[in-house]
Each structure stands twice: as structure tokens, then as C-alpha cells.
Design an enzyme around this catalytic site. Structure first.
Site, PDB file in Angstrom:
ATOM      1  N   TYR A  79      16.130   1.628  -2.180  1.00  0.00           N
ATOM      2  CA  TYR A  79      15.193   1.689  -1.049  1.00  0.00           C
ATOM      3  C   TYR A  79      15.900   1.388   0.277  1.00  0.00           C
ATOM      4  O   TYR A  79      15.709   2.088   1.271  1.00  0.00           O
ATOM      5  CB  TYR A  79      14.058   0.692  -1.309  1.00  0.00           C
ATOM      6  CG  TYR A  79      12.929   0.711  -0.308  1.00  0.00           C
ATOM      7  CD1 TYR A  79      11.936   1.686  -0.370  1.00  0.00           C
ATOM      8  CD2 TYR A  79      12.837  -0.260   0.690  1.00  0.00           C
ATOM      9  CE1 TYR A  79      10.882   1.689   0.542  1.00  0.00           C
ATOM     10  CE2 TYR A  79      11.788  -0.267   1.593  1.00  0.00           C
ATOM     11  CZ  TYR A  79      10.814   0.702   1.512  1.00  0.00           C
ATOM     12  OH  TYR A  79       9.768   0.701   2.420  1.00  0.00           O
ATOM     13  N   LYS A 123      16.297   3.734   3.712  1.00  0.00           N
ATOM     14  CA  LYS A 123      15.793   3.373   5.043  1.00  0.00           C
ATOM     15  C   LYS A 123      16.945   3.287   6.040  1.00  0.00           C
ATOM     16  O   LYS A 123      16.789   3.600   7.213  1.00  0.00           O
ATOM     17  CB  LYS A 123      14.989   2.066   4.974  1.00  0.00           C
ATOM     18  CG  LYS A 123      13.723   2.177   4.106  1.00  0.00           C
ATOM     19  CD  LYS A 123      12.814   3.335   4.525  1.00  0.00           C
ATOM     20  CE  LYS A 123      11.517   3.393   3.738  1.00  0.00           C
ATOM     21  NZ  LYS A 123      10.689   4.558   4.085  1.00  0.00           N
TER      22      LYS A 123
HETATM   23  P1  NAP Z   1       1.815   3.405  -0.225  1.00  0.00           P
HETATM   24  O1  NAP Z   1       0.608   2.591  -0.035  1.00  0.00           O
HETATM   25  O2  NAP Z   1       2.506   3.369  -1.550  1.00  0.00           O
HETATM   26  O3  NAP Z   1       1.477   4.917   0.152  1.00  0.00           O
HETATM   27  C1  NAP Z   1       2.453   5.914   0.076  1.00  0.00           C
HETATM   28  C2  NAP Z   1       1.780   7.267  -0.010  1.00  0.00           C
HETATM   29  O4  NAP Z   1       2.819   8.255  -0.122  1.00  0.00           O
HETATM   30  C3  NAP Z   1       0.899   7.401  -1.271  1.00  0.00           C
HETATM   31  O5  NAP Z   1      -0.313   8.015  -0.919  1.00  0.00           O
HETATM   32  C4  NAP Z   1       1.731   8.291  -2.179  1.00  0.00           C
HETATM   33  O6  NAP Z   1       0.978   9.138  -3.027  1.00  0.00           O
HETATM   34  C5  NAP Z   1       2.463   9.155  -1.162  1.00  0.00           C
HETATM   35  N1  NAP Z   1       3.645   9.772  -1.749  1.00  0.00           N
HETATM   36  C6  NAP Z   1       4.539   9.224  -2.610  1.00  0.00           C
HETATM   37  N2  NAP Z   1       5.452  10.135  -2.973  1.00  0.00           N
HETATM   38  C7  NAP Z   1       5.137  11.287  -2.334  1.00  0.00           C
HETATM   39  C8  NAP Z   1       5.697  12.585  -2.305  1.00  0.00           C
HETATM   40  N3  NAP Z   1       6.769  12.906  -3.046  1.00  0.00           N
HETATM   41  N4  NAP Z   1       5.126  13.530  -1.525  1.00  0.00           N
HETATM   42  C9  NAP Z   1       4.023  13.229  -0.803  1.00  0.00           C
HETATM   43  N5  NAP Z   1       3.427  12.038  -0.786  1.00  0.00           N
HETATM   44  C10 NAP Z   1       3.989  11.059  -1.544  1.00  0.00           C
HETATM   45  O7  NAP Z   1       2.938   3.042   0.851  1.00  0.00           O
HETATM   46  P2  NAP Z   1       2.822   2.269   2.261  1.00  0.00           P
HETATM   47  O8  NAP Z   1       3.012   0.826   2.010  1.00  0.00           O
HETATM   48  O9  NAP Z   1       1.638   2.737   3.024  1.00  0.00           O
HETATM   49  O10 NAP Z   1       4.169   2.779   2.971  1.00  0.00           O
HETATM   50  C11 NAP Z   1       4.210   3.946   3.751  1.00  0.00           C
HETATM   51  C12 NAP Z   1       5.616   4.093   4.326  1.00  0.00           C
HETATM   52  O11 NAP Z   1       5.958   2.920   5.076  1.00  0.00           O
HETATM   53  C13 NAP Z   1       6.699   4.252   3.258  1.00  0.00           C
HETATM   54  O12 NAP Z   1       7.688   5.161   3.694  1.00  0.00           O
HETATM   55  C14 NAP Z   1       7.283   2.863   3.152  1.00  0.00           C
HETATM   56  O13 NAP Z   1       8.617   2.870   2.700  1.00  0.00           O
HETATM   57  C15 NAP Z   1       7.168   2.382   4.586  1.00  0.00           C
HETATM   58  N6  NAP Z   1       7.148   0.918   4.693  1.00  0.00           N
HETATM   59  C16 NAP Z   1       6.135   0.177   4.138  1.00  0.00           C
HETATM   60  C17 NAP Z   1       6.160  -1.208   4.243  1.00  0.00           C
HETATM   61  C18 NAP Z   1       5.092  -2.088   3.656  1.00  0.00           C
HETATM   62  O14 NAP Z   1       5.237  -3.311   3.749  1.00  0.00           O
HETATM   63  N7  NAP Z   1       4.031  -1.546   3.085  1.00  0.00           N
HETATM   64  C19 NAP Z   1       7.213  -1.836   4.907  1.00  0.00           C
HETATM   65  C20 NAP Z   1       8.221  -1.051   5.450  1.00  0.00           C
HETATM   66  C21 NAP Z   1       8.169   0.321   5.348  1.00  0.00           C
HETATM   67  P3  NAP Z   1       0.480   8.620  -4.478  1.00  0.00           P
HETATM   68  O15 NAP Z   1      -0.408   7.480  -4.195  1.00  0.00           O
HETATM   69  O16 NAP Z   1      -0.244   9.757  -5.060  1.00  0.00           O
HETATM   70  O17 NAP Z   1       1.719   8.237  -5.214  1.00  0.00           O
END
Ligand code: NAP
Length: 246
Positions: free
Chosen positions: A154, A158
Site C-alpha cells: 500500500y 501511495k
Molecule cells: P473504501 O471504503 O474501501 O472504498 C473504496 C471503494 O473503491 C469501494 O467502493 C470499492 O468497491 C472501490 N473499489 C475497489 N477496487 C476497485 C476497482 N478495481 N475498481 C473500481 N472501484 C474499486 O475506501 P476509503 O477508505 O473510502 O478510501 C478511498 C481512497 O482513499 C483509497 O484510495 C484509499 O487508499 C485512500 N485513503 C483512505 C484512508 C482512510 O483512512 N480511509 C486514508 C488514506 C487514504 P467495493 O466496495 O465493491 O470493493
């Protein structure tokens, strides 16, 4: 309204930060193409956006599949005539310490978080170049700068997203395309809900504001960077982390 009349594609918009960003963008006047893997999630987001008076369209898109991504760009142009903003939000984790990480864990995270961002941006940039303008926003993370225990794959993605953001800002500026990234700290979403309570508490304590962030905190950053208020901002990584790293 900051994004009135703008056309935005948001990947992974079915839940979490992507869903909050879709809602924020629609409230700011954008027409939103909600792209995700799960039809049920997509339908629920599109329904809630349209119930609030916004305009939205949903589509199943796997960002790792070139065919899906091409179809997404085609659909967006057919529906709305252009692509003003792309938020490369889709991302996954598959955590393990270095000595235990499998090739499968490495490959699946690289595929979505790195190749997916590359493929979507490449296809979108071609359209944006033709229309002489656009904004690409990438989902980074503070761990892409500082590293994180158990996240070899991961953090590599990033870190890579930060590099691609700066490279594309340099390459695409002459076409009036701005490229920026948002680096969230720990945000309460289904992704982080999988983490042990102990880890989340440590993250909370790390933030000088002593809180975990919300998806809306990140959506606000994307909305600003997507808007014309940020017209002189490109190649930057905006940390939204409650001061977890200063
Ligand atoms: P999340 O709740 O897991 O949501 C991610 C979404 O992306 C889900 O709807 C998932 O679909 C979809 N997805 C996964 N693989 C995919 C693909 N191949 N094609 C299209 N859609 C896909 O994640 P989040 O926490 O909101 O994070 C969103 C972004 O912010 C990510 O890039 C993550 O790395 C970044 N981020 C998050 C955090 C945090 O603390 N949450 C911190 C830093 C960065 P399914 O549900 O169907 O799998």
C-alpha cells in the site's frame, strides 16, 4: 456553488470517501459519474444524489481493466459532452508485514492503486487535452510519505501516486490540466473499520486534533482542489490528517 456545471468522474464512489466526495461535488453543482464495482452501492449513491436535486449517473467500472476505463470515458462524453474532473479515489489494502506478504497481496494492491490510477488518468487526460482543460485528483495517503507498519504494498502505491501526480502536473500543465493529490490521515470508512481498535486509538492520539477524520473532511479538500479557486495549484499533495504528521 464551487463546481456549478462541471462534469466529474469519481472512481470507487460507491462508499466511503468516494461516496462523500460524490455527494459534496453534487451539492457544489457538479454532474457526477459514479464509478464503482458494486451495482447496489452505485444505485444507492446515485439515488441519494438525485433525491437531493443533483444529476448523477452510475456505472460498473473496474479501474484495473482498460476496456472498462475506456467505456467510462466514452459514456461520460456521450452523456455530458466533456470530462472536467476525475477523482482517482478507488483503492484497496491487503496488509501484511514484509516477511509474510504474498505475491497475490502485492499484485492486487499494485493493480488497483497504481495501475488503476495510471489507466484512468491516461484515458481521461486524452479527452482533457482535446478539450483544453481539466483536473485530475489522486488519492494518496500520509503513509505514502512516512511509511506504515504492515503496508509494504500500500505504501509503495501511495508513494507512486505522489510521483505520478508531480510528473503529470509537469507533463499536462501546458494543456491546462491541473493534477493534485490528497493525502488523508486515518479516516473512518469501511476500509479503516477493518483495523484493530488498538491501532485506531493510536492513530487518534497521533493527530494533534485528537480525532480521526471523516470522509467529508477529505471530500472538502477534493472540492477545493477541483474548483477554479485552486486554478494556480498543481503538482501538490494536500495533507488532510489533523496534524498526524507535521
Ligand atoms: P473504501 O471504503 O474501501 O472504498 C473504496 C471503494 O473503491 C469501494 O467502493 C470499492 O468497491 C472501490 N473499489 C475497489 N477496487 C476497485 C476497482 N478495481 N475498481 C473500481 N472501484 C474499486 O475506501 P476509503 O477508505 O473510502 O478510501 C478511498 C481512497 O482513499 C483509497 O484510495 C484509499 O487508499 C485512500 N485513503 C483512505 C484512508 C482512510 O483512512 N480511509 C486514508 C488514506 C487514504 P467495493 O466496495 O465493491 O470493493
Amino acid at each position: 456553488m464551487r463546481l456549478k456545471g462541471k462534469i466529474a468522474i469519481i472512481t470507487g464512489a460507491g462508499r466511503g470517501i468516494g461516496e462523500a466526495t460524490a455527494k459534496k461535488f453534487a451539492r457544489e453543482g457538479a454532474k457526477v459519474l459514479v464509478a464503482d464495482l458494486n451495482q447496489g452501492d452505485i444505485d444507492q449513491v446515485v439515488k441519494s444524489l438525485t433525491e437531493e436535486g443533483g444529476e448523477a449517473f452510475g456505472m460498473i467500472v473496474n479501474v484495473t481493466k482498460r476496456k472498462d476505463v475506456k467505456a467510462l470515458m466514452k459514456k461520460c462524453v456521450a452523456l455530458f459532452g466533456r470530462i472536467d474532473i476525475v477523482v482517482n479515489n478507488a483503492g484497496i489494502t491487503a496488509d501484511a508485514q514484509l516477511l509474510k506478504m504474498t505475491d497475490e497481496q502485492w499484485d492486487e494492491v499494485i493493480d488497483v492503486n497504481l495501475k488503476g490510477v495510471f489507466t484512468v488518468s491516461q484515458e481521461a487526460a486524452a479527452v482533457m487535452k482535446e478539450q483544453n482543460g481539466g483536473v485530475i485528483l489522486n488519492a494518496s495517503s500520509i503513509v505514502g510519505t512516512y511509511g506504515n507498519f504492515g503496508q509494504t504494498n500500500y505504501t509503495a502505491t501511495k508513494w507512486g501516486v505522489n510521483g505520478m501526480t508531480k510528473t503529470w502536473a509537469k507533463e499536462l500543465g501546458r494543456f491546462n490540466i491541473r493534477v493534485n493529490a490528497v493525502a488523508p490521515g486515518f479516516i473512518m470508512t469501511p476500509m479503516t473499520a477493518k483495523m484493530p481498535e488498538k491501532v485506531l486509538n493510536i492513530m487518534k492520539e497521533k493527530s494533534v486534533i485528537q480525532k480521526l477524520g471523516t470522509p467529508e473532511d477529505i471530500a472538502n479538500g477534493y472540492a477545493f482542489l477541483a474548483s477554479d479557486e485552486a486554478r494556480f495549484i498543481t503538482g501538490t499533495i494536500l495533507s488532510i490528517a489533523g496534524g498526524a504528521v507535521i
